[in-house]
Design a protein around this motif. Structure first.
Motif, PDB file in Angstrom:
ATOM      1  N   LYS A 317       2.716  -9.334  -2.635  1.00 23.40           N
ATOM      2  CA  LYS A 317       3.358  -8.411  -1.575  1.00 23.40           C
ATOM      3  C   LYS A 317       2.656  -7.042  -1.486  1.00 23.40           C
ATOM      4  N   ALA A 318       2.540  -6.631  -3.183  1.00 23.80           N
ATOM      5  CA  ALA A 318       1.751  -5.168  -2.925  1.00 23.80           C
ATOM      6  C   ALA A 318       0.442  -5.521  -2.322  1.00 23.80           C
ATOM      7  N   PHE A 319      -0.454  -6.405  -2.811  1.00 26.23           N
ATOM      8  CA  PHE A 319      -1.631  -6.390  -2.405  1.00 26.23           C
ATOM      9  C   PHE A 319      -1.680  -6.830  -0.716  1.00 26.23           C
ATOM     10  N   ILE A 320      -0.859  -7.708  -0.124  1.00 30.82           N
ATOM     11  CA  ILE A 320      -0.835  -7.844   1.337  1.00 30.82           C
ATOM     12  C   ILE A 320      -0.524  -6.723   1.967  1.00 30.82           C
ATOM     13  N   GLU A 321       0.586  -5.732   1.606  1.00 28.98           N
ATOM     14  CA  GLU A 321       0.716  -4.313   2.084  1.00 28.98           C
ATOM     15  C   GLU A 321      -0.250  -3.251   1.696  1.00 28.98           C
ATOM     16  N   ASP A 322      -1.318  -3.616   0.688  1.00 34.61           N
ATOM     17  CA  ASP A 322      -2.389  -2.626   0.467  1.00 34.61           C
ATOM     18  C   ASP A 322      -1.552  -1.302  -0.172  1.00 34.61           C
ATOM     19  N   ASP A 323      -0.610  -1.627  -0.918  1.00 34.01           N
ATOM     20  CA  ASP A 323      -0.174  -0.598  -1.823  1.00 34.01           C
ATOM     21  C   ASP A 323      -0.274  -0.420  -3.195  1.00 34.01           C
TER      22      ASP A 323
END
Length: 538
Positions: A317-323
């Motif tokens: 999720k963090a990777f997809i959202e570039d967070d």
């Protein structure tokens, strides 16, 4: 680390730990029922089965949870449901095929494992392999359901089903083996076959729990479909192509430990016999290595396994959202908690190896020495599990394949030479070297592709190491004092020694962690809530 992730991690960690805890303590009565002969025969069947089950499930829980988490983050809930419906059929078919392959390849596996005459004829090994193969029919099906719940950040179903599966399996295993040997006066092969068939019975228990969760949560899951954006129309072919890309690394990660054990099954006796060790003594040593001590060292690794299960959806999720900030926080928290839990566990296991081995099995200096040598490998098992999961989360799973293949190659290359040089400890060293190199590759890839820096982990890790050294000194001194009055050769006295020394070491470790606030940094407000529940704080 988000509150939801911590909650999910805690639930799945607790479930996995309880499951592994039960899996550890059943070996005491099981070993007393079947002895070294039975446990070795059990391993001859269970290691190949573990490899097959990893392949049959195709890394389903992690791969499916990653896939569903990805599309849930995009609010495309129907895509995950589409995978779930068709996946159940696919998993049922793949499980049945895996069952047939293992069942009919049992004679070939038996001859390959046995290599030369010794404990257990080829027919006996075939019988126990075929008994355990039935579990392959339902485990993949069950794994997909667990992955579906995990993809929705719901770890309870997986945790509870794991515990129920283990309880049902152990009750059937112990009762079956005891009845066969002591009531029916049957053979050891029949007793061990019943024990391995318990994996199928345990799977049925787990499946019943998962069905109950599905029935209770179906209304909520159906509500999510009404919130579906419906902007992505993906075919089943595309879904399974994506799942396959996710799954291949998961398969390899899942079979890592059993493959290392399988290398020992294939090479250990050959190497030992070649240096003049009698076959019966070699097989005793193999039983100690692959069953007795392995059961003990794998318990702390359960914590890492739980982390790997919960890491993938959140990191994805963090990777997809570039967070990047969230990704760094999660990685920092994960590595630190991992070190905080596994480092003292490994050191404690090494210090107390003799009384612990006596407590669980019998007094055996060889077993104690192997356990002492094997204990530090706990840290490597845990690190590999978590670093591999992180690579899945940042979509660099191809390097997981590379690191594992390099690790296995090192194990294969060094196992026989090191066994000839150091006997059983040589096999342990070969495993450590294989895992160590694989971990270094994973750590480098994580740093290169995520931009993550290990500086904070190194600083906190140094503090954890200092606390562990002080714990080791306290436990070591207490051990020396305790053994003046108590003997690690007697079961009850060994238990008292372990309890006293573990209490002293853990007391020092957690006292320092509280004084420096390290435990609050790692676990946050959950520490206070847990203390309040235990009524340790007003």
């Amino acid at each position: 680390m988000s509150s939801k992730l911590l909650r999910g991690t805690f639930i799945l960690t607790l479930g996995t730990f309880i499951s592994k805890f039960l899996g550890l303590f059943y070996v005491i009565p099981f070993y007393s029922i079947v002895g070294k002969e039975g446990t070795l025969l059990y391993q001859y069947s269970y290691v190949p089965y573990t490899i097959f089950i990893s392949i049959a499930t195709a890394g389903v829980p992690l791969a499916v949870s990653k896939f569903i988490s990805k599309y849930n983050a995009l609010e495309e809930y129907a895509v995950g449901r589409k995978l779930f419906k068709s996946g159940l059929v696919i998993m049922l078919i793949s499980g049945f095929i895996a069952f047939l392959v293992l069942f009919f390849s049992a004679p070939l596996l038996a001859e390959t494992i046995r290599a030369d005459k010794g404990l257990g004829s080829a027919d006996e090994i075939v019988t126990v392999i075929r008994a355990v193969s039935f579990a392959l029919i339902i485990i993949p099906f069950m794994s997909l359901i667990r992955g579906f719940f995990q993809g929705h950040q719901s770890m309870g179903p997986s945790a509870v089903s794991q515990v129920v599966e283990q309880i049902v399996r152990i009750v059937f295993l112990l009762a079956g083996a005891f009845i066969v040997l002591n009531v029916l006066k049957g053979s050891m092969v029949t007793a061990v076959s019943v024990a391995t068939f318990a994996a199928f019975i345990g799977g049925l228990g787990s499946l019943a729990v998962l069905y109950w969760y599905w029935y209770k949560r179906k209304p909520y899951l159906n509500e999510l479909l009404f919130q579906d954006k419906g902007t992505i129309n993906i075919s089943l072919k595309e879904i399974y192509k994506e799942i396959l890309i996710y799954s291949i690394p998961f398969i390899l990660v899942g079979i890592a430990n059993p493959v290392f054990q399988f290398v020992d099954l294939l090479t250990f006796n050959r190497a030992m016999v070649s240096i003049g060790i009698p076959r019966n003594l070699s097989e005793d040593a193999l039983s100690i290595l692959n069953y007795q001590t392995h059961k003990l060292v794998i318990i702390p690794v359960s914590l890492a396994t739980a982390f790997s299960l919960t890491l993938v959806p959140s990191i994805t999720k963090a990777f997809i959202e570039d967070d990047q900030l969230s990704l760094n926080k999660q990685l920092n928290q994960t590595f630190q908690v991992l070190m905080f839990l596994t480092l003292p566990a490994a050191v404690g296991l090494a210090i107390l190896s003799e009384p612990i081995y006596t407590l669980f099995y019998e007094h055996d200096l060889q077993g104690s020495e192997v356990l002492q040598a094997y204990a530090p490998v706990v840290i490597l098992f845990a690190l590999y599990s978590v670093t591999a999961a992180i690579l899945q989360g940042i979509n660099e799973q191809r390097f997981t394949v590379l690191s594992l293949l390099v690790g296995i190659l090192i194990k294969l290359s060094l196992n026989i030479p090191l066994i000839k040089l150091m006997e059983t400890k040589g096999a342990v060293l070969a495993t450590a070297l294989g895992y160590g190199v694989a971990i270094l590759i994973n750590l480098f890839v994580i740093k290169y592709f995520s931009g993550y820096k290990y500086s904070l982990v190194f600083r906190r890790g140094l503090l954890i190491i200092i606390f562990t050294v002080l714990m080791m000194i306290a436990a070591g001194v207490m051990y020396q004092v305790a053994t003046i009055f108590l003997s690690p050769k007697a079961d009850l006295q060994a238990m008292i020694i372990v309890a006293i020394c573990a209490a002293a070491g853990a007391g020092i470790y957690f006292y320092l962690s509280f004084r420096t606030k390290l435990i609050y940094i790692l676990f946050g407000s959950r520490v206070d809530r847990m203390l309040n529940k235990l009524r340790l704080r007003a």
